[in-house]
Design a protein around this motif. Structure first.
Motif, PDB file in Angstrom:
ATOM      1  N   ALA A   1       0.843  -1.207   0.000  1.00  0.00           N
ATOM      2  CA  ALA A   1       0.000   0.000   0.000  1.00  0.00           C
ATOM      3  C   ALA A   1       0.879   1.259   0.000  1.00  0.00           C
ATOM      4  O   ALA A   1       0.536   2.263  -0.636  1.00  0.00           O
ATOM      5  CB  ALA A   1      -0.938  -0.021   1.201  1.00  0.00           C
TER       6      ALA A   1
ATOM      7  N   THR B   1      -6.404  -1.403  -2.784  1.00  0.00           N
ATOM      8  CA  THR B   1      -5.837  -0.400  -3.695  1.00  0.00           C
ATOM      9  C   THR B   1      -6.873   0.701  -3.948  1.00  0.00           C
ATOM     10  O   THR B   1      -6.548   1.897  -3.904  1.00  0.00           O
ATOM     11  CB  THR B   1      -5.379  -1.066  -5.016  1.00  0.00           C
TER      12      THR B   1
ATOM     13  N   SER C   1       3.141  -6.388  -3.766  1.00  0.00           N
ATOM     14  CA  SER C   1       3.160  -6.470  -2.320  1.00  0.00           C
ATOM     15  C   SER C   1       4.170  -7.576  -2.026  1.00  0.00           C
ATOM     16  O   SER C   1       3.866  -8.764  -2.180  1.00  0.00           O
ATOM     17  CB  SER C   1       1.784  -6.848  -1.760  1.00  0.00           C
TER      18      SER C   1
ATOM     19  N   GLN D   1       6.529  -7.260   6.052  1.00  0.00           N
ATOM     20  CA  GLN D   1       5.618  -6.365   5.333  1.00  0.00           C
ATOM     21  C   GLN D   1       6.451  -5.437   4.464  1.00  0.00           C
ATOM     22  O   GLN D   1       7.272  -4.651   4.977  1.00  0.00           O
ATOM     23  CB  GLN D   1       4.824  -5.533   6.347  1.00  0.00           C
TER      24      GLN D   1
HETATM   25  N1  PLP Z   1      -1.639  -5.581  -4.151  1.00  0.00           N
HETATM   26  C1  PLP Z   1      -2.246  -6.769  -4.006  1.00  0.00           C
HETATM   27  C2  PLP Z   1      -2.630  -7.550  -5.228  1.00  0.00           C
HETATM   28  C3  PLP Z   1      -2.506  -7.269  -2.728  1.00  0.00           C
HETATM   29  O1  PLP Z   1      -3.129  -8.451  -2.595  1.00  0.00           O
HETATM   30  C4  PLP Z   1      -2.148  -6.496  -1.590  1.00  0.00           C
HETATM   31  C5  PLP Z   1      -2.437  -6.969  -0.223  1.00  0.00           C
HETATM   32  O2  PLP Z   1      -3.216  -7.859  -0.021  1.00  0.00           O
HETATM   33  C6  PLP Z   1      -1.525  -5.256  -1.788  1.00  0.00           C
HETATM   34  C7  PLP Z   1      -1.280  -4.833  -3.085  1.00  0.00           C
HETATM   35  C8  PLP Z   1      -1.131  -4.380  -0.632  1.00  0.00           C
HETATM   36  O3  PLP Z   1       0.036  -4.866  -0.052  1.00  0.00           O
HETATM   37  P1  PLP Z   1       0.417  -4.703   1.507  1.00  0.00           P
HETATM   38  O4  PLP Z   1      -0.604  -5.471   2.278  1.00  0.00           O
HETATM   39  O5  PLP Z   1       1.805  -5.245   1.578  1.00  0.00           O
HETATM   40  O6  PLP Z   1       0.340  -3.247   1.810  1.00  0.00           O
END
Ligand code: PLP
Length: 319
Positions: free
Chosen positions: A51, A78, A158, A170
């Protein structure tokens, strides 16, 4: 490589060297970025989460009044991140990523494959559009897809998911097609402070050593489970595009989904995806009416296939 947790490094002969303050760069992060850059074929930059990487891309390259065309049914979070930025003048429209993107937009945001609908974008059509193209390839991983080779300007992952792979780090990463975009993004990262700490970068480096082995095995198991689920009388729809370890399928309704979740013995009833342990959850709890009420998302781990199927079969008896 061991973790260097320093936030400062002494100047040499009165001058800063490659490393001087952690927010600008640190050795573990730089090494992880080197590996990620090789995997996707461009300069890579790590962020505190997926994110965080999304936020950085939007804020570094867009300004108030600009529009993002976001793939319909892409990762729920997102869209939520972009909603937060709408207060700052960002506009978001959704479109079917299997079709060419709409005219007049400033950034195209695709997901390969989308989570949890598992659609694949039309990358050639997006690359032909004048706007910059981002492909979130978290689910495909560079083992199955290298979007920069298909004309994308940025790949986002991610790294919390398959790249790190063990549900204990993370991180997010953006890999750029152009050096000047990477320089701009790095400047934004340093100024905004959305940086990746050394410890998760170390865990990522370790995870990357087994990425290919893990993803190939998870893909094989997911393909077999998708097939068996297709034939199961309690399962209505199975979504599996044939790449990666993520699939989704529908049972009758939200109550049936809840009964499956709570009957699992081996597969964890938890969120997220891409780890060595299988996890399953109903997505309606997070996404509401955007998903079918009985949709279950399964991230296939490294457990023996027959044990996974046995667990799914016994849990589906409760559906
Ligand atoms: N993009 C996708 C396809 C995801 O599944 C996720 C999280 O589930 C993210 C981005 C966001 O990543 P993060 O949880 O590391 O912030």
């Amino acid at each position: 490589m061991s973790v260097d947790r320093s936030t400062i490094w002494p100047y040499r002969d009165g001058e800063p060297g490659e490393f001087y303050y952690q927010r600008y760069a640190h050795p573990t992060g730089v090494e992880a970025e080197r590996r990620l850059g090789e995997l996707d074929g461009g300069p890579a930059l790590l962020f505190a989460s997926g994110a965080g990487a999304t936020t950085a891309l939007a804020l570094a390259f867009l300004s108030p009044g600009r529009t993002i065309a976001l793939a319909e049914g892409a990762y729920f979070g997102t869209g939520v991140t972009f909603q937060e930025l709408e207060r700052w003048g960002l506009r978001v429209i959704e479109f079917d990523q299997r079709e060419p993107p709409p005219e007049g937009v400033d950034l195209i945001w695709l997901e390969a494959p989308s989570n949890p609908f598992l659609t694949m974008p039309d990358l050639e059509a997006a690359a032909a559009h004048p706007a910059r193209v981002v492909v979130d390839a978290t689910v495909a991983t560079p083992i199955h897809l290298r979007p920069l080779e298909h004309g994308a300007d940025f790949v986002l992952h991610s790294a919390t998911k398959y790249l790190a792979g063990h549900d204990d780090a993370q991180l997010g990463v953006v890999v750029c097609r152009r050096e000047e975009d990477a320089a701009r993004l790095k400047e934004f990262r340093t100024r905004s402070g959305i940086v990746a700490a050394p410890d998760p970068c170390f865990l990522l480096l370790r995870g990357l050593k087994t990425l290919e082995l893990r993803v190939r095995r998870q893909t094989e198991s997911a393909a077999e489970l998708a097939q068996r689920l297709e034939d199961h009388p309690k399962v209505a729809t199975v979504r599996y595009p044939g790449l990666g370890g993520l699939l989704s399928f529908d049972v009758a309704d939200e109550d049936a989904a809840r009964r499956v979740e709570t009957s699992l013995r081996l597969i964890a009833n938890a969120t997220s995806l891409g780890g060595v342990d299988s996890v399953l959850e109903s997505r309606a709890r997070w996404e509401g009416e955007r998903v079918p009420p009985g949709l279950l998302r399964l991230s296939v781990g490294l457990e023996p296939l027959d044990e996974l199927w046995e667990d799914l079969e016994q849990a589906l008896r409760a559906a």
